[in-house]
Design an enzyme around this catalytic site. Sequence first.
Site, PDB file in Angstrom:
ATOM      1  N   GLY A 267      11.582 -10.059   8.015  1.00 48.65           N
ATOM      2  CA  GLY A 267      10.712  -8.889   8.177  1.00 48.65           C
ATOM      3  C   GLY A 267       9.249  -9.251   7.977  1.00 48.65           C
TER       4      GLY A 267
ATOM      5  CB  SER B 133       6.901  -8.480  12.557  1.00 51.33           C
ATOM      6  OG  SER B 133       7.797  -7.500  12.055  1.00 51.33           O
ATOM      7  NE  ARG B 134       7.058  -3.264  11.971  1.00 52.35           N
ATOM      8  CZ  ARG B 134       7.705  -2.264  11.394  1.00 52.35           C
ATOM      9  NH1 ARG B 134       7.030  -1.319  10.756  1.00 52.35           N
ATOM     10  NH2 ARG B 134       9.022  -2.184  11.437  1.00 52.35           N
TER      11      ARG B 134
ATOM     12  CG  ASN C 213       9.514  -8.239   3.292  1.00 43.69           C
ATOM     13  OD1 ASN C 213       8.975  -7.548   2.432  1.00 43.69           O
ATOM     14  ND2 ASN C 213       9.302  -8.041   4.599  1.00 43.69           N
TER      15      ASN C 213
ATOM     16  CB  SER D  90      12.302  -0.558  -4.016  1.00 44.86           C
ATOM     17  OG  SER D  90      11.646   0.691  -4.213  1.00 44.86           O
TER      18      SER D  90
ATOM     19  CE1 TYR E 196      13.983   0.912   0.910  1.00 43.54           C
ATOM     20  CE2 TYR E 196      13.352   1.886  -1.197  1.00 43.54           C
ATOM     21  CZ  TYR E 196      13.114   0.993  -0.163  1.00 43.54           C
ATOM     22  OH  TYR E 196      12.007   0.174  -0.226  1.00 43.54           O
TER      23      TYR E 196
ATOM     24  CB  ALA F 178      22.942   2.471  -3.224  1.00 44.84           C
TER      25      ALA F 178
ATOM     26  CE  LYS G 120      14.489  -2.289  -0.704  1.00 44.91           C
ATOM     27  NZ  LYS G 120      14.193  -3.609  -0.149  1.00 44.91           N
TER      28      LYS G 120
ATOM     29  CB  ILE H 226       3.160  -1.246  -0.871  1.00 44.16           C
ATOM     30  CG1 ILE H 226       3.798  -1.733  -2.191  1.00 44.16           C
ATOM     31  CG2 ILE H 226       2.185  -2.285  -0.315  1.00 44.16           C
ATOM     32  CD1 ILE H 226       2.868  -1.913  -3.371  1.00 44.16           C
TER      33      ILE H 226
HETATM   34  P1  NDP Z   1       7.713  -2.156   7.157  1.00 42.19           P
HETATM   35  O1  NDP Z   1       8.488  -0.996   7.667  1.00 42.19           O
HETATM   36  O2  NDP Z   1       6.241  -2.166   7.289  1.00 42.19           O
HETATM   37  O3  NDP Z   1       8.301  -3.520   7.791  1.00 42.19           O
HETATM   38  C1  NDP Z   1       9.667  -3.762   7.768  1.00 42.19           C
HETATM   39  C2  NDP Z   1       9.945  -5.154   8.265  1.00 42.19           C
HETATM   40  O4  NDP Z   1      11.374  -5.398   8.214  1.00 42.19           O
HETATM   41  C3  NDP Z   1       9.526  -5.372   9.714  1.00 42.19           C
HETATM   42  O5  NDP Z   1       9.043  -6.683   9.850  1.00 42.19           O
HETATM   43  C4  NDP Z   1      10.841  -5.208  10.477  1.00 42.19           C
HETATM   44  O6  NDP Z   1      10.867  -5.885  11.729  1.00 42.19           O
HETATM   45  C5  NDP Z   1      11.800  -5.849   9.494  1.00 42.19           C
HETATM   46  N1  NDP Z   1      13.191  -5.467   9.749  1.00 42.19           N
HETATM   47  C6  NDP Z   1      13.756  -4.242   9.723  1.00 42.19           C
HETATM   48  N2  NDP Z   1      15.057  -4.295  10.014  1.00 42.19           N
HETATM   49  C7  NDP Z   1      15.346  -5.609  10.242  1.00 42.19           C
HETATM   50  C8  NDP Z   1      16.511  -6.318  10.617  1.00 42.19           C
HETATM   51  N3  NDP Z   1      17.683  -5.692  10.801  1.00 42.19           N
HETATM   52  N4  NDP Z   1      16.431  -7.660  10.790  1.00 42.19           N
HETATM   53  C9  NDP Z   1      15.261  -8.314  10.603  1.00 42.19           C
HETATM   54  N5  NDP Z   1      14.123  -7.691  10.254  1.00 42.19           N
HETATM   55  C10 NDP Z   1      14.158  -6.359  10.074  1.00 42.19           C
HETATM   56  O7  NDP Z   1       8.141  -2.293   5.610  1.00 42.19           O
HETATM   57  P2  NDP Z   1       7.293  -2.691   4.311  1.00 42.19           P
HETATM   58  O8  NDP Z   1       6.424  -3.823   4.605  1.00 42.19           O
HETATM   59  O9  NDP Z   1       6.748  -1.472   3.721  1.00 42.19           O
HETATM   60  O10 NDP Z   1       8.487  -3.139   3.342  1.00 42.19           O
HETATM   61  C11 NDP Z   1       8.903  -4.485   3.231  1.00 42.19           C
HETATM   62  C12 NDP Z   1       9.954  -4.556   2.134  1.00 42.19           C
HETATM   63  O11 NDP Z   1       9.418  -4.035   0.914  1.00 42.19           O
HETATM   64  C13 NDP Z   1      11.208  -3.725   2.431  1.00 42.19           C
HETATM   65  O12 NDP Z   1      12.343  -4.370   1.929  1.00 42.19           O
HETATM   66  C14 NDP Z   1      10.947  -2.450   1.643  1.00 42.19           C
HETATM   67  O13 NDP Z   1      12.127  -1.791   1.328  1.00 42.19           O
HETATM   68  C15 NDP Z   1      10.242  -2.999   0.420  1.00 42.19           C
HETATM   69  N6  NDP Z   1       9.440  -2.024  -0.308  1.00 42.19           N
HETATM   70  C16 NDP Z   1       8.399  -1.373   0.303  1.00 42.19           C
HETATM   71  C17 NDP Z   1       7.648  -0.450  -0.409  1.00 42.19           C
HETATM   72  C18 NDP Z   1       6.507   0.269   0.195  1.00 42.19           C
HETATM   73  O14 NDP Z   1       5.948   1.151  -0.494  1.00 42.19           O
HETATM   74  N7  NDP Z   1       6.072  -0.025   1.408  1.00 42.19           N
HETATM   75  C19 NDP Z   1       7.979  -0.128  -1.806  1.00 42.19           C
HETATM   76  C20 NDP Z   1       9.096  -0.868  -2.342  1.00 42.19           C
HETATM   77  C21 NDP Z   1       9.781  -1.785  -1.606  1.00 42.19           C
HETATM   78  P3  NDP Z   1      10.303  -5.155  13.086  1.00 42.19           P
HETATM   79  O15 NDP Z   1       8.798  -5.164  12.934  1.00 42.19           O
HETATM   80  O16 NDP Z   1      10.789  -6.004  14.181  1.00 42.19           O
HETATM   81  O17 NDP Z   1      10.864  -3.760  13.053  1.00 42.19           O
END
Ligand code: NDP
Length: 242
Positions: free
Chosen positions: A8, A10-11, A86, A138, A151, A153, A155, A184
């Site tokens: 994950g 990419s973003r 991630n 998380s 979510y 469960a 995490k 975040i």
């Molecule tokens: P985003 O939604 O911004 O990005 C999610 C990333 O996960 C993307 O790169 C996406 O790829 C990738 N992804 C999703 N499904 C799959 C899959 N099946 N296989 C491979 N890649 C996948 O999320 P965040 O940056 O906000 O979150 C990142 C991590 O941090 C997550 O685990 C989230 O639960 C955790 N987190 C985030 C918080 C927040 O406040 N933002 C708080 C606590 C934890 P694609 O771009 O191709 O869709």
Amino acid sequence: MSVAVITGGSRGIGAAIAKRLAKDGYDVVINCASSVEKAENVANECRELGVNAVEMQWDVSDHAACEQALAKIKEDMGVPYILVNNAGITKDGLMVRMKEEQFDDVIRINLKGAYNMLQLCGAMMMRAKKGRIINISSVSGIAGNMGQINYCAAKAGIIGMTKTAAKELGARGITVNAVAPGFIDTDMTSVLSDEIKESAKKQIALGRFGKPEEIAAAVAFLASDESSFITGQTLVVDGGMI
Ligand code: NDP
């Protein structure tokens, strides 16, 4: 140069982690589910920092796809030294209204996806007798959160897997830790209503959401030699929320 795999990447938080590890001198593999162009942009930014960077699309919840991806990474770049689990999604809803599919999808991607990579990459690292694994949990997995039973469960499960893997892999010199972010600023939280965001900010001692780079800094510490005697731990990075 040592290789870091960021699922994950990419973003959001994953992209910040990839760029930070590239800045620290690691070659990086940036995984995504579908946004290949975004992963490519992150890889370009990493390459500008002087390291080797590749974007790779695969679904972390697909065990065979993880196996294929890791075999290719090993062949092209070597056994990963760092794995950052991630990738994650949310499909929120109150428990009594939650559809079975909503629950299953979040467990499949967030928990099973992390397990797939942990198991397969862990085995490679065991043979290499070195490695650093950082799983992104998380605060929801520690404190619970209304509307996120799926979510939470997943995490919380990540924290249990982290402790177990730390015990199983420790004898081979591999550390396994988790980072539990609070709120975040990313695409994941941008969909929340202003009302939810404002009420969340009131619970945060520092009075603001965190930046992806602030999570990346914690990951970089757990990936570095500075954390060599830390394993099985969950580092909460939430601005004083829980
Ligand atoms: P985003 O939604 O911004 O990005 C999610 C990333 O996960 C993307 O790169 C996406 O790829 C990738 N992804 C999703 N499904 C799959 C899959 N099946 N296989 C491979 N890649 C996948 O999320 P965040 O940056 O906000 O979150 C990142 C991590 O941090 C997550 O685990 C989230 O639960 C955790 N987190 C985030 C918080 C927040 O406040 N933002 C708080 C606590 C934890 P694609 O771009 O191709 O869709």
